[in-house]
Design an enzyme around this catalytic site. Structure first.
Site, PDB file in Angstrom:
ATOM      1  N   CYS A  86     -21.224  38.503  30.806  1.00  0.00           N
ATOM      2  CA  CYS A  86     -20.903  38.580  32.228  1.00  0.00           C
ATOM      3  C   CYS A  86     -20.441  40.006  32.494  1.00  0.00           C
ATOM      4  CB  CYS A  86     -19.784  37.594  32.547  1.00  0.00           C
ATOM      5  SG  CYS A  86     -18.886  38.001  34.055  1.00  0.00           S
ATOM      6  N   CYS A 115     -13.614  38.628  36.667  1.00  0.00           N
ATOM      7  CA  CYS A 115     -14.018  37.296  36.221  1.00  0.00           C
ATOM      8  C   CYS A 115     -12.795  36.528  35.721  1.00  0.00           C
ATOM      9  CB  CYS A 115     -15.068  37.426  35.123  1.00  0.00           C
ATOM     10  SG  CYS A 115     -15.554  35.839  34.437  1.00  0.00           S
ATOM     11  N   CYS A 172     -22.841  34.808  36.129  1.00  0.00           N
ATOM     12  CA  CYS A 172     -21.718  34.208  35.413  1.00  0.00           C
ATOM     13  C   CYS A 172     -21.322  32.886  36.074  1.00  0.00           C
ATOM     14  CB  CYS A 172     -20.539  35.175  35.406  1.00  0.00           C
ATOM     15  SG  CYS A 172     -19.025  34.438  34.786  1.00  0.00           S
ATOM     16  N   TYR A 185     -26.073  12.594 -14.566  1.00  0.00           N
ATOM     17  CA  TYR A 185     -25.276  11.390 -14.338  1.00  0.00           C
ATOM     18  C   TYR A 185     -25.796  10.159 -15.072  1.00  0.00           C
ATOM     19  CZ  TYR A 185     -28.723  10.917 -10.526  1.00  0.00           C
ATOM     20  OH  TYR A 185     -29.878  10.855  -9.784  1.00  0.00           O
ATOM     21  N   CYS A 187     -17.608  33.641  37.706  1.00  0.00           N
ATOM     22  CA  CYS A 187     -17.345  34.586  38.792  1.00  0.00           C
ATOM     23  C   CYS A 187     -18.598  35.002  39.557  1.00  0.00           C
ATOM     24  CB  CYS A 187     -16.644  35.828  38.247  1.00  0.00           C
ATOM     25  SG  CYS A 187     -17.736  36.897  37.303  1.00  0.00           S
ATOM     26  N   LYS A 209     -21.110  11.142  -5.488  1.00  0.00           N
ATOM     27  CA  LYS A 209     -22.554  11.032  -5.241  1.00  0.00           C
ATOM     28  C   LYS A 209     -23.013  12.363  -4.666  1.00  0.00           C
ATOM     29  CE  LYS A 209     -26.050   8.022  -3.208  1.00  0.00           C
ATOM     30  NZ  LYS A 209     -26.854   9.013  -2.524  1.00  0.00           N
ATOM     31  N   ASP A 241     -25.236  15.239  -3.147  1.00  0.00           N
ATOM     32  CA  ASP A 241     -26.294  15.168  -2.152  1.00  0.00           C
ATOM     33  C   ASP A 241     -27.364  16.208  -2.481  1.00  0.00           C
ATOM     34  OD1 ASP A 241     -27.551  14.121  -0.034  1.00  0.00           O
ATOM     35  OD2 ASP A 241     -26.216  14.940   1.495  1.00  0.00           O
ATOM     36  N   LYS A 269     -20.265   4.870   0.528  1.00  0.00           N
ATOM     37  CA  LYS A 269     -20.564   6.060   1.335  1.00  0.00           C
ATOM     38  C   LYS A 269     -19.351   6.561   2.124  1.00  0.00           C
ATOM     39  CE  LYS A 269     -24.939   7.061   1.061  1.00  0.00           C
ATOM     40  NZ  LYS A 269     -25.853   6.838   2.053  1.00  0.00           N
ATOM     41  N   GLU A 297     -18.039   8.418 -10.049  1.00  0.00           N
ATOM     42  CA  GLU A 297     -18.616   9.773  -9.979  1.00  0.00           C
ATOM     43  C   GLU A 297     -18.943  10.099  -8.532  1.00  0.00           C
ATOM     44  OE1 GLU A 297     -22.308   9.549 -12.140  1.00  0.00           O
ATOM     45  OE2 GLU A 297     -21.314   8.434 -13.735  1.00  0.00           O
TER      46      GLU A 297
HETATM   47  S1  IVH Z   1     -26.986   6.851 -10.468  1.00  0.00           S
HETATM   48  C1  IVH Z   1     -29.672   3.590 -11.631  1.00  0.00           C
HETATM   49  N1  IVH Z   1     -25.183   8.684 -10.026  1.00  0.00           N
HETATM   50  O1  IVH Z   1     -28.228   8.859  -5.414  1.00  0.00           O
HETATM   51  C2  IVH Z   1     -28.712   4.586 -11.137  1.00  0.00           C
HETATM   52  N2  IVH Z   1     -27.058   8.602  -8.591  1.00  0.00           N
HETATM   53  O2  IVH Z   1     -29.257   6.451  -3.906  1.00  0.00           O
HETATM   54  C3  IVH Z   1     -29.328   5.482 -10.168  1.00  0.00           C
HETATM   55  N3  IVH Z   1     -27.088  10.334  -6.875  1.00  0.00           N
HETATM   56  O3  IVH Z   1     -31.519   8.720  -6.581  1.00  0.00           O
HETATM   57  C4  IVH Z   1     -28.627   6.690  -9.821  1.00  0.00           C
HETATM   58  N4  IVH Z   1     -25.210  11.314  -7.468  1.00  0.00           N
HETATM   59  O4  IVH Z   1     -30.381  10.999  -6.365  1.00  0.00           O
HETATM   60  C5  IVH Z   1     -26.341   8.157  -9.616  1.00  0.00           C
HETATM   61  N5  IVH Z   1     -23.522  10.277  -9.787  1.00  0.00           N
HETATM   62  C6  IVH Z   1     -24.673   9.756  -9.380  1.00  0.00           C
HETATM   63  C7  IVH Z   1     -25.409  10.260  -8.303  1.00  0.00           C
HETATM   64  C8  IVH Z   1     -26.598   9.652  -7.920  1.00  0.00           C
HETATM   65  C9  IVH Z   1     -26.231  11.331  -6.627  1.00  0.00           C
HETATM   66  C10 IVH Z   1     -28.299  10.071  -6.084  1.00  0.00           C
HETATM   67  C11 IVH Z   1     -29.548  10.020  -6.904  1.00  0.00           C
HETATM   68  C12 IVH Z   1     -30.147   8.680  -6.653  1.00  0.00           C
HETATM   69  C13 IVH Z   1     -29.512   8.322  -5.355  1.00  0.00           C
HETATM   70  C14 IVH Z   1     -29.434   6.815  -5.215  1.00  0.00           C
END
Ligand code: IVH
Length: 677
Positions: free
Chosen positions: A427, A433, A409, A227, A412, A117, A119, A315, A115
Site C-alpha cells: 500500500c 493508512c 489498499c 521396524y 485506506c 509411526k 510418516d 493415530k 514405536e
Molecule cells: S509395522 C505388519 N511399524 O505404517 C506390520 N509400520 O499403515 C506392518 N509405519 O506400511 C507395519 N512406522 O509404512 C510398522 N513403526 C512402524 C511404522 C510403520 C510407519 C508405516 C508403514 C506401514 C504403514 C501401515
C-alpha cells in the site's frame, strides 16, 4: 450412515477409494488428505461388515495399495507387506487389547512394543550373507518396485551388515522418510529456483525415491529406520524389541523412542507422552504403532485380510485436512505489505480449529492456482502458522471465483504497488493508512523499541479506532485525554494510570531503540545499533547522505537508500521533532568510527550465568564497544566470558586456546574500556 447406503453407493465409494489409492501409490500425487482417505476406508469397512455379500475382489479392502509404476522392475515380496488397522481413541485401543485377550483366552496383561509411526515410505531390504542385494517398495503389498540403486544411496542403510551373527538371509522392513529440517532446506532451495515445492516431508521422500537417476536420490536428505523383519533364514530373538536391538547391532537405525510396556493403559500413557513431544521430534509421525511383543504370540494371533491382528496404529490428530476456501481477505502490515489471508470453513487440523491460513503473496496464489470456493488442503504442523498447501482442482465448483489482488489498499484506498524485485505488493498510503499507523504504533511500543509496558495490540487498535491517537507522537499527548481514555471499554482508573506512567517512562530511551522503533524499512535492531554507535547523535544521522551511509561497514546499499529516503521525507522529520518536543530523549555522544572502537572486528561469546548483570546487558556493553556477540565458539572467537554453569562452550574455548574471562575479570575490563557502571 452405513445402514442407509445402497449397493450403488457402495460401488461409488469403492471407485472413489480406488482412484485415490492410485493417486497416492502410483502417481505419488494424492489429492486427498490421509485422514479423509482413512475415514472413507473405515466407512467402506463398516459397510462390508454389514453386507458381507456385497464384497467383491476389486474392493480396496481386499488388497493393499495399487499397482506399481512400470519404469522400475517389479519385485515379488516373499511375504506380503501388510498394512495396519487404526485406532482413533482410547476406547479403540482398549477394544483392540480386549479382542487379543479374548482370542488368547487369557486375562493376563499383554506386553506391547511401542514405536512412533513414521510418516514416510515402507520398504523391504534383503541381505544375503550380510550383503545388501535388493530393496523394494511395498507397492500393492505383494509386488513392489525395485529401488535397490536408490536405497543404496541412503546413508542410514548399511551396505554390509555389522558383526557376524546375523541370519544368512535377512529381510529388513522399515520406513524411508525425510527429516523435517532437510525438507525445509529442500523446499527453500526449490523456492529460490522457482521450482515446484513438495507438499510435505512424506511426498518429498516418495518423490526422491522414485527417481530413475540414483544421483538425484543421493542428493536428497533421506533416512531409513527399521521396524520389523520379513523373511529370515537363521534365527532372531523372540521379543520384537529384542529383534530391533539385534538390528541395531547389525548396523541399522532404530527409533530411539521405542519401548516395551505391559498392558493397554501403559500404551495409552506412552501415546500421551509422545504426543506431547510430537512437534519437537526431528521427523513427522502420524501416530504410534503398538505391536504384541512376543513373536510367538504374533504367530498365534495371525493376520486378517490387510493387516496383522497383533498390531495397531493409534493415530494422532491429522496435520493435513481438507476444507473450503470461503474467501480471501487482504491484511496490511506495518510496511504496507498487503498479505492475502485465506478465510476457511473451520476445520480441526494439527490439534486446533483453523479458520484462517496465510497465502503469503501474489506469486503463491498463482503457484497454487487457487480460486475462491475451491476445496483446499490445509497443513498445520506444530507451531508453524497454518498454510494452504494444495488445491483439489477436481472438486472445483462451477462458480469458483478468481482471487483478485486489490489495486487499492483495502484499509485506506491508496494505490497498491509492486516494488521491483519484491514478491510483496505494498500500500502506498504510508502514514495515511490506518492499518500501517496501527502496526507502526505497535512496533514503536514493542519491547525492543521504546518498550511501553501495558500497551498491547488490542489497546492500540482501540485507541486508533476511537480516534484518541493517529500517530506515535499522539501517545505522548494521551495524558490530556484521560477522560476519553477512561471511557474506553475495560479501562479502569488504575490501568489508565499505569498506561500513562509507562508512556512517561518510555520517554527515556536510547538512540538505537528509538531508531528501531521508527520502523524504517530495512532497519532492524542490529542496523539501528550500528547507526546509533556510528553517528552518536540523531542530527548527525539525519544529515548523512546516501553515499556516507553506504560507506559504513554494516550498511548495505538497500538499507542506505531506505534510511536516506526516510529522513528526506518532511513528514518523518516533523514526526521526530514532535516526539522530541513531547520529551523523548536519549544520551548522545560524538560520532564514533566503528573501526576505532576498542573491540572492533572481534567476536565474543557469553556462556554460563552472570551475577552482576544479565546476559542481555553484557551483550549490550560488548556491542557498544564494537564487538560482535556470537552464540558458539570457533577458532575465530576472540574471547569467551564464562559464568558459573558454563559447559561445552567453555570446554571448546579451552581446547582451541581461546581467551576466557570470568565475570570479575570481565567487569574490570569493561571499566577500562569506559563501559563500567
Ligand atoms: S509395522 C505388519 N511399524 O505404517 C506390520 N509400520 O499403515 C506392518 N509405519 O506400511 C507395519 N512406522 O509404512 C510398522 N513403526 C512402524 C511404522 C510403520 C510407519 C508405516 C508403514 C506401514 C504403514 C501401515
Amino acid at each position: 450412515m452405513a445402514s442407509d447406503m445402497t449397493p450403488a453407493d457402495y460401488e461409488a465409494l469403492k471407485s472413489q477409494l480406488n482412484y485415490h489409492s492410485y493417486r497416492y501409490y502410483v502417481l505419488d500425487d494424492p489429492t486427498l488428505p490421509d485422514a479423509e482417505y482413512d475415514r472413507l476406508m473405515q466407512q467402506l469397512q463398516q459397510l462390508e461388515a454389514a453386507h458381507p455379500d456385497w464384497v467383491t475382489p476389486d474392493s480396496p479392502s481386499q488388497r493393499v495399495g495399487a499397482k506399481p509404476m512400470s519404469a522400475f522392475a517389479q519385485i515379488q515380496h516373499a511375504l506380503p507387506m501388510l498394512s495396519l488397522d487404526n485406532a482413533f481413541n482410547a476406547q479403540d485401543m482398549r477394544d483392540f487389547n480386549k479382542r487379543l485377550q479374548d482370542r488368547l483366552k487369557s486375562t493376563e496383561e499383554i506386553e506391547y512394543a511401542c514405536e512412533p509411526k513414521l510418516d514416510g515410505i515402507a520398504v523391504s531390504i534383503v541381505y544375503r550373507d550380510g550383503l545388501l542385494v535388493q530393496a523394494a517398495t511395498r507397492g500393492d503389498g505383494s509386488t513392489g518396485e525395485d529401488i535397490t540403486a536408490n536405497v543404496r544411496t541412503i546413508g542410514s542403510v548399511p551396505l554390509k551388515l555389522l558383526g557376524e551373527h546375523y541370519p544368512a538371509l535377512l529381510e529388513v522392513r522399515g520406513e524411508i522418510y525425510m527429516p523435517k529440517q532437510g525438507f525445509e532446506r529442500l523446499n527453500n532451495l526449490a523456492r529460490e529456483r522457482g521450482e515446484k515445492l513438495f507438499v510435505n516431508p512424506r511426498n518429498a521422500a516418495a518423490g526422491s525415491l522414485r527417481q530413475l537417476d540414483p544421483k538425484v536420490t543421493a542428493a536428497r536428505p533421506l533416512e531409513f529406520c527399521c521396524y520389523n523383519v520379513g523373511q529370515v533364514e537363521g534365527s532372531v530373538p523372540d521379543r520384537h524389541t529384542d529383534v530391533l536391538l539385534a538390528l541395531r547391532d547389525w548396523g541399522f537405525l532404530i527409533n530411539p523412542e521405542m519401548r516395551a510396556v505391559t498392558g493397554v493403559e501403559a500404551c495409552l500413557e506412552y501415546f500421551e507422552a509422545l504426543g506431547a513431544k510430537r512437534n519437537q521430534l526431528p521427523y513427522d509421525i502420524d501416530g504410534i504403532v503398538f505391536k504384541v511383543n512376543s513373536r510367538a504370540l504374533q504367530a498365534t494371533l495371525g493376520f486378517v485380510a490387510r493387516a496383522p491382528r497383533w498390531a495397531i496404529a493409534h493415530k494422532f490428530p491429522a496435520q493435513e485436512e481438507m476444507t473450503q476456501l470461503l474467501d480471501v481477505e487482504f491484511q496490511v502490515g506495518r510496511t504496507g505489505a498487503v498479505t492475502p489471508v485465506a478465510r476457511l470453513e473451520p476445520v480441526f487440523v494439527g490439534g486446533v480449529t483453523v479458520s484462517n491460513a496465510t497465502l503469503h503473496n501474489r506469486d503463491e496464489i498463482a503457484r497454487l492456482n487457487v480460486k475462491i470456493g475451491d476445496t483446499v488442503i490445509v497443513r498445520r504442523a506444530g507451531d508453524v502458522i497454518p498454510q494452504v498447501v494444495s488445491v483439489i482442482t477436481s472438486r472445483r465448483p462451477p462458480d469458483a471465483r478468481d482471487v483478485v489482488f486489490p489495486s487499492n489498499c483495502p484499509v485506506c484506498g491508496s494505490e497498491v504497488v509492486q516494488v521491483e524485485g519484491e514478491a510483496a505488493m505494498r500500500c502506498s498510503g504510508g502514514l495515511l493508512c490506518q492499518a500501517q499507523v496501527k502496526e507502526g504504533i505497535k512496533h514503536f511500543a514493542s519491547r525492543k523499541a521504546v518498550d511501553i509496558d501495558g500497551l498491547g495490540d488490542k489497546l492500540v487498535e482501540q485507541l486508533v479506532d476511537e480516534g484518541l491517537i493517529s500517530s506515535i507522537a499522539d501517545l505522548y499527548r494521551l495524558g490530556d485525554k484521560r477522560e476519553q481514555l477512561l471511557a474506553l471499554e475495560r479501562m479502569g482508573e488504575k490501568s489508565a494510570d499505569n498506561l500513562l506512567a509507562s508512556i512517561d517512562t518510555s520517554k527515556t530511551t536510547t538512540l538505537a531503540k528509538f531508531l528501531f522503533g521508527l520502523g524504517i524499512r530495512e532497519v532492524g535492531e542490529t542496523t539501528a545499533r550500528a547507526l546509533a554507535t556510528h553517528f552518536g547523535k540523531l542530527s548527525a544521522l539525519m544529515a548523512a547522505s546516501e553515499p556516507e551511509l553506504v560507506a559504513l561497514n554494516d550498511i548495505g546499499p538497500v538499507s542506505a537508500a531506505s534510511i536516506a529516503h526516510f529522513f528526506a521525507d518532511q513528514r518523518n522529520r516533523e514526526l521526530i521533532a514532535d516526539l522530541q518536543a513531547a520529551g523523548l530523549h536519549w544520551p548522545e555522544h560524538e560520532p564514533v568510527v566503528a573501526e576505532s572502537l576498542p573491540l572492533a572486528g572481534q567476536t565474543w561469546v557469553l556462556t554460563g550465568s552472570l551475577e552482576q548483570m544479565t546476559r542481555e546487558q553484557a551483550k549490550e556493553k560488548l556491542l557498544a564497544l564494537g564487538a560482535k556477540v556470537a552464540g558458539s565458539v570457533s577458532a575465530k572467537t576472540h574471547c569467551v566470558v564464562a559464568g558459573p554453569g558454563a559447559g561445552s562452550k567453555l570446554a571448546k574455548a579451552e581446547s582451541l586456546g581461546v581467551a576466557v574471562l570470568n565475570e570479575a575479570e570481565f567487569i574490570t575490563q569493561l571499566a577500562a574500556w569506559g563501559q563500567g557502571e
